[in-house]
Scaffold this motif. Structure first.
Motif, short mmCIF file in Angstrom:
data_model
loop_
_atom_site.label_atom_id
_atom_site.label_comp_id
_atom_site.label_asym_id
_atom_site.label_seq_id
_atom_site.Cartn_x
_atom_site.Cartn_y
_atom_site.Cartn_z
N GLU A 1 0.84 -1.21 0.00
CA GLU A 1 0.00 0.00 0.00
C GLU A 1 0.87 1.25 0.00
O GLU A 1 0.58 2.22 -0.72
CB GLU A 1 -0.91 0.01 1.24
CG GLU A 1 -2.14 -0.86 1.08
CD GLU A 1 -2.75 -1.25 2.43
OE1 GLU A 1 -2.50 -0.56 3.44
OE2 GLU A 1 -3.48 -2.28 2.45
N ALA A 2 1.93 1.24 0.79
CA ALA A 2 2.81 2.41 0.86
C ALA A 2 3.51 2.64 -0.48
O ALA A 2 3.65 3.79 -0.91
CB ALA A 2 3.83 2.22 1.97
N ALA A 3 3.90 1.56 -1.13
CA ALA A 3 4.58 1.70 -2.42
C ALA A 3 3.64 2.33 -3.45
O ALA A 3 4.03 3.21 -4.22
CB ALA A 3 5.08 0.34 -2.90
N VAL A 4 2.39 1.90 -3.41
CA VAL A 4 1.39 2.46 -4.34
C VAL A 4 1.16 3.94 -4.01
O VAL A 4 1.14 4.80 -4.89
CB VAL A 4 0.06 1.66 -4.26
CG1 VAL A 4 -1.05 2.37 -5.03
CG2 VAL A 4 0.27 0.25 -4.79
N ALA A 5 1.02 4.24 -2.71
CA ALA A 5 0.77 5.63 -2.30
C ALA A 5 1.93 6.53 -2.74
O ALA A 5 1.71 7.64 -3.23
CB ALA A 5 0.60 5.70 -0.78
N TYR A 6 3.14 6.03 -2.58
CA TYR A 6 4.32 6.82 -2.96
C TYR A 6 4.34 7.05 -4.48
O TYR A 6 4.57 8.17 -4.94
CB TYR A 6 5.60 6.12 -2.52
CG TYR A 6 6.85 6.85 -2.95
CD1 TYR A 6 7.26 8.01 -2.27
CD2 TYR A 6 7.60 6.43 -4.06
CE1 TYR A 6 8.39 8.70 -2.68
CE2 TYR A 6 8.72 7.13 -4.47
CZ TYR A 6 9.12 8.26 -3.78
OH TYR A 6 10.23 8.96 -4.18
N ALA A 7 4.04 5.99 -5.23
CA ALA A 7 4.03 6.12 -6.69
C ALA A 7 2.98 7.14 -7.13
O ALA A 7 3.22 7.95 -8.03
CB ALA A 7 3.76 4.76 -7.33
N LYS A 8 1.84 7.14 -6.46
CA LYS A 8 0.78 8.10 -6.80
C LYS A 8 1.23 9.52 -6.52
O LYS A 8 1.00 10.43 -7.32
CB LYS A 8 -0.51 7.79 -6.02
CG LYS A 8 -1.35 6.72 -6.69
CD LYS A 8 -2.70 6.61 -6.00
CE LYS A 8 -3.47 5.42 -6.58
NZ LYS A 8 -4.45 4.90 -5.63
N LYS A 9 1.88 9.71 -5.38
CA LYS A 9 2.40 11.05 -5.03
C LYS A 9 3.38 11.53 -6.10
O LYS A 9 3.33 12.68 -6.53
CB LYS A 9 3.14 11.01 -3.69
CG LYS A 9 2.24 11.06 -2.49
CD LYS A 9 3.11 11.18 -1.22
CE LYS A 9 2.35 10.68 -0.01
NZ LYS A 9 3.19 10.61 1.19
N GLN A 10 4.25 10.64 -6.51
CA GLN A 10 5.24 11.00 -7.53
C GLN A 10 4.56 11.39 -8.83
O GLN A 10 4.94 12.35 -9.49
CB GLN A 10 6.20 9.83 -7.79
CG GLN A 10 7.10 9.49 -6.63
CD GLN A 10 7.95 10.67 -6.18
OE1 GLN A 10 7.65 11.32 -5.17
NE2 GLN A 10 8.98 11.00 -6.94
N GLU A 11 3.53 10.60 -9.15
CA GLU A 11 2.78 10.82 -10.39
C GLU A 11 2.12 12.19 -10.36
O GLU A 11 2.21 12.97 -11.31
CB GLU A 11 1.72 9.71 -10.51
CG GLU A 11 1.21 9.44 -11.91
CD GLU A 11 2.35 9.16 -12.89
OE1 GLU A 11 2.29 9.74 -13.98
OE2 GLU A 11 3.29 8.38 -12.55
N SER A 12 1.47 12.52 -9.22
CA SER A 12 0.75 13.80 -9.15
C SER A 12 1.73 14.96 -9.14
O SER A 12 1.43 16.05 -9.62
CB SER A 12 -0.18 13.83 -7.94
OG SER A 12 0.57 13.84 -6.77
N MET A 13 2.94 14.74 -8.58
CA MET A 13 3.94 15.81 -8.60
C MET A 13 4.41 16.10 -10.02
O MET A 13 4.65 17.24 -10.39
CB MET A 13 5.15 15.44 -7.73
CG MET A 13 4.97 15.89 -6.28
SD MET A 13 6.11 15.07 -5.18
CE MET A 13 7.67 15.78 -5.71
N LYS A 14 4.50 15.02 -10.81
CA LYS A 14 4.89 15.19 -12.21
C LYS A 14 3.83 15.97 -12.96
O LYS A 14 4.12 16.82 -13.79
CB LYS A 14 5.07 13.82 -12.88
CG LYS A 14 6.50 13.33 -12.90
CD LYS A 14 6.58 12.08 -13.73
CE LYS A 14 7.51 11.08 -13.07
NZ LYS A 14 7.25 9.72 -13.48
N GLY A 15 2.55 15.65 -12.65
CA GLY A 15 1.42 16.28 -13.32
C GLY A 15 1.29 17.75 -12.95
O GLY A 15 0.83 18.57 -13.75
N ALA A 16 1.71 18.11 -11.72
CA ALA A 16 1.50 19.49 -11.22
C ALA A 16 2.42 20.49 -11.93
O ALA A 16 3.47 20.17 -12.41
CB ALA A 16 1.76 19.53 -9.72
#
Lengths: 329, 258
Positions: A314-329
C-alpha cells in the motif's frame, strides 16, 4: 509434474462434426502444430484450462520454495548455501515468469494467488511433504526436479506459445538443479560417513513414492487428460511420463548405491521397461484434499507473507501516486 | 578482547570482521525465504543475500590463507563460536517487520559501499580486487534499500510511522560501523584500510540525503551507541544464529564432505 488433475470443464472431447467453424479452425491449427498466441481466437474452455494449469504450475514454484527454504539457514557449507539460495531464487523467478505467461490469457496474478490462499487453486502435491534432513535438498533436486523435467521437456511443445516458451527457459534451469541435487547425494555416497549415507537413503525412502505421484493419477483415473491431449496442452499421458521417469532414474539410483522402497521394482526384459509396485493413491488424494503432512503450514506461510506485506505494498502504491501527481503538477 | 595482535593477525581479524558481517546479514536474509511482501522482493532479497555470501566467501578464503591455525573458509564460518565472531552488532539484529529489515539493510549498505569503495585504494592487492568486485554489487544494494527507505518513509502514514520507529530502534547499533579501534587504526597507518573519518563522512552523507528525501528524522550522532561486535562481544542473538547455521557441521564433526 507441477500441475496435477487440471480440470478442463469438458465432459467429452468434441468430434469434428460437433465443432463450430472457429473451433474447427482452432483444432486444425493445433493439429498442424501451429502455436496458439495470446491474441488468437481460442475456445473459452481451452483458455480456462490453461489459466488453471499455468497458475497451478506457478503456485507450485512458489510453494516449492518453502520445503527448501526450511534448510537454507542450516546449509552446511558456504558453497551449498549459495547453491541452495540460487536454486530457490530460480524458483521464484519461474513463478514470476509463469504468472506473466498466465496473464497473457487475461487472468490476474492477485486473483489467482487469492484462489491459492483460499484453497480453491491447487499446487503440486509433492510440496506438502516435509524436508527432514539435509540430503532432502539433494533428493528434491534429483527426484522432484527430475520428475518435473520429464514433464516439462514435453511441455516445451505445448500448444500455447507463451507457456511453451516459458518451459524452454525453465527446463534449462531445472536440468541444472537436477544435476546439482544428484551431486549432493553422490558426493556423500562416495566420500561421506556412514551417518551421512544413512541420511541419503532416508531421503530417498521418504521422497520416492511422493515423486512418482507427481505425475498424477493413472490414465484410467485421469478424466481431463483426453481433452488436454486433444488440445495438445498435454503431450503425453500421466502413465507414459511416469514410466519414462522411472526408466531413466533407476540406473542413477543404482550408481548411487542406494535402493528404492519398492520390493516390486524390477527390470522387465519383455517390455524393455521397469515394472514397479502399486502407488498408494489414497495417500495422493488425501494430500490433494489438504491432508498431507504440511498442507496447512505451507498455505499459512504463503498467506502470512502476503498479509504481513500489505502495508508495504500500500505504501509503495501511495508513494508512486504522489510522484505521479507531482509530475502532473 | 583482542590484545597484542601481530600485523598478520591484525589483518586476519579485520578480514573476519568483513566476512562475518556479510555472512551474518545474509543468514538473517535467508530466514526471510518465502516471507517477502511480494514475489519481486523475494527475488531482490535473495539477490542481496547471494552477493553477501559470495563476498563473505572471498574474505574468508583470504583470511584462511593468513590464519595461524590454517582453518579453511568453511571451518571459519561454521566452526567458530560466538566470541570468535567479529561482525558488527547491527547485522545480527532480528528481521522484525519489513521496515526494520530494510532500515538495518540501509544502514549497513551505506557503510558497506563507503568502505568497499575506499578499500579499492588499499595497498593490499587482494583486498583491492575483492573490494572492486563487491562494489558493483553493493551499489545496487544501497540503491535498492535507499529507494525503499524513501518509498516507505514518504508512503502512507502507517509506513512512515513504522520506518521512523525502525530507525530509532536500530540507530544505537550504527556507531560501531563508523568508529575505529586500535586494530583498525594500525591497519590504516599501514595503508591497508581507509581513514575511519572518511568513512564516517561518506556514511553520514548517504544517511542524511536519503532520510531527508524520505521525510524521516535523522537521529542524533551523539546518541548512546552499543559496541563490542567487532571485538567478539555480541548481543544475545548471535548464539542462536550460530546454533542454527552451524548445526550440521557441529552435529556431524567427522564429516569431511557435504
Amino acid at each position: 509434474m507441477y500441475a496435477q488433475l487440471v480440470e478442463t470443464g469438458v465432459k467429452k472431447v468434441k468430434s469434428q462434426d460437433e465443432m463450430s467453424q472457429d473451433e474447427s479452425d482452432f483444432q486444425a491449427k493445433i493439429d498442424a502444430e501451429i502455436k496458439i498466441e495470446a491474441k488468437n481466437w481460442m475456445p473459452e474452455a481451452y483458455r480456462k484450462t490453461l489459466i488453471r494449469q499455468i497458475s497451478q504450475h506457478a503456485h507450485s514454484e512458489i510453494v516449492g520454495m518453502l520445503p527448501e527454504g526450511n534448510w537454507l539457514t542450516r546449509a552446511p557449507t558456504l558453497k551449498r548455501k549459495l547453491q541452495l539460495l540460487a536454486k530457490i531464487q530460480d524458483e521464484a523467478g519461474h513463478g514470476l515468469y509463469l504468472y506473466s505467461a498466465m496473464e497473457t490469457l487475461g487472468a490476474d496474478r492477485d486473483v489467482e494467488v487469492e484462489k491459492l490462499h483460499t484453497g480453491k487453486a491447487k499446487y503440486s502435491s509433492i510440496f506438502n511433504y516435509p524436508t527432514l534432513n539435509w540430503t532432502d535438498m539433494g533428493a528434491i533436486g534429483w527426484l522432484v526436479d527430475g520428475a518435473a523435467i520429464v514433464n516439462q521437456v514435453v511441455l516445451q511443445r505445448t500448444s500455447y506459445g507463451p507457456y511453451s516458451r516459458a518451459m524452454v527457459r525453465i527446463c534449462k534451469e531445472e536440468s541444472f538443479h537436477q544435476r546439482q541435487g544428484y551431486e549432493i547425494l553422490l558426493t556423500i555416497m562416495q566420500h561421506g560417513t556412514d551417518a551421512q549415507k544413512a541420511m541419503v537413503q532416508d531421503s530417498i525412502n521418504r521422497l520416492w513414492w511422493p515423486s512418482l505421484m507427481m505425475f498424477g493419477p493413472t490414465d484410467d483415473d485421469s478424466p481431463n487428460s483426453k481433452q488436454s491431449l486433444a488440445w495438445k496442452i498435454k503431450r503425453k499421458s500421466n502413465d507414459e511420463l511416469r514410466q519414462m521417469f522411472i526408466d531413466q532414474t533407476i540406473p542413477q539410483l543404482e550408481f548411487l548405491g542406494c535402493t528404492a522402497p519398492d520390493p516390486d521394482l524390477k527390470w522387465n526384459e519383455e517390455t524393455g521397461h521397469y515394472d514397479f509396485g502399486e502407488i498408494d493413491w489414497s495417500e495422493f488424494y488425501a494430500v490433494l484434499k489438504g491432508n498431507g503432512p504440511c498442507n496447512q503450514e505451507r498455505l499459512a506461510k504463503r498467506k502470512s507473507a502476503i498479509d504481513k506485506g500489505a502495508w508495504v505494498r500500500e505504501a509503495a502504491v501511495a508513494y508512486a501516486k504522489k510522484q505521479e501527481s507531482m509530475k502532473g503538477a | 578482547m583482542i590484545k597484542n595482535t601481530k600485523p598478520v593477525d591484525t589483518l586476519f581479524i579485520y578480514l573476519l570482521r568483513l566476512a562475518d558481517s556479510n555472512l551474518i546479514l545474509s543468514q538473517r536474509l535467508c530466514e526471510l525465504c518465502g516471507d517477502a511482501p511480494s514475489l519481486e522482493e523475494e527475488l531482490a532479497i535473495s539477490n542481496v543475500a547471494l552477493d553477501l555470501i559470495g563476498q563473505a566467501k572471498n574474505w574468508y578464503e583470504y583470511a584462511s590463507e593468513l590464519d595461524p591455525l590454517k582453518r579453511t573458509a568453511d571451518h571459519l564460518a561454521f566452526r567458530r563460536d560466538a566470541h570468535e565472531f567479529y561482525n558488527v552488532l547491527l547485522v545480527e539484529q532480528k528481521n522484525g517487520n519489513f521496515a526494520e529489515t530494510i532500515t538495518r539493510q540501509f544502514f549497513f549498505d551505506a557503510w558497506h559501499l563507503s568502505i568497499l569503495e575506499s578499500l579499492q585504494d588499499s595497498k593490499d592487492e587482494r583486498i583491492k580486487s575483492i573490494a572492486s568486485k563487491a562494489v558493483k554489487e553493493v551499489s545496487y544494494h544501497l540503491r535498492r534499500s535507499s529507494q525503499w527507505m524513501i518509498r516507505l518513509g514518504d508512503g502512507t502514514e502507517l509506513s512512515h510511522e513504522k520506518m521512523q520507529s525502525a530507525i530509532n530502534q536500530l540507530w544505537r547499533f550504527t556507531g560501531e560501523l563508523i568508529t575505529s579501534d586500535h586494530l583498525e587504526d594500525a591497519l590504516e597507518r599501514d595503508g591497508l584500510i581507509p581513514d575511519p573519518r572518511k568513512i564516517f563522512g561518506l556514511w553520514k552523507h548517504s544517511i542524511e540525503t536519503v532520510l531527508s528525501q524520505a521525510k524521516l528524522v535523522n537521529p542524533d550522532y551523539d546518541a548512546w551507541m552499543y559496541k563490542g561486535g567487532k571485538q567478539g562481544e555480541h548481543t544475545e542473538l548471535l548464539g542462536f544464529i550460530l546454533a542454527e547455521m552451524q548445526y550440521l557441521q557441529r552435529a556431524y564433526p567427522d564429516a569431511k564432505v557435504w
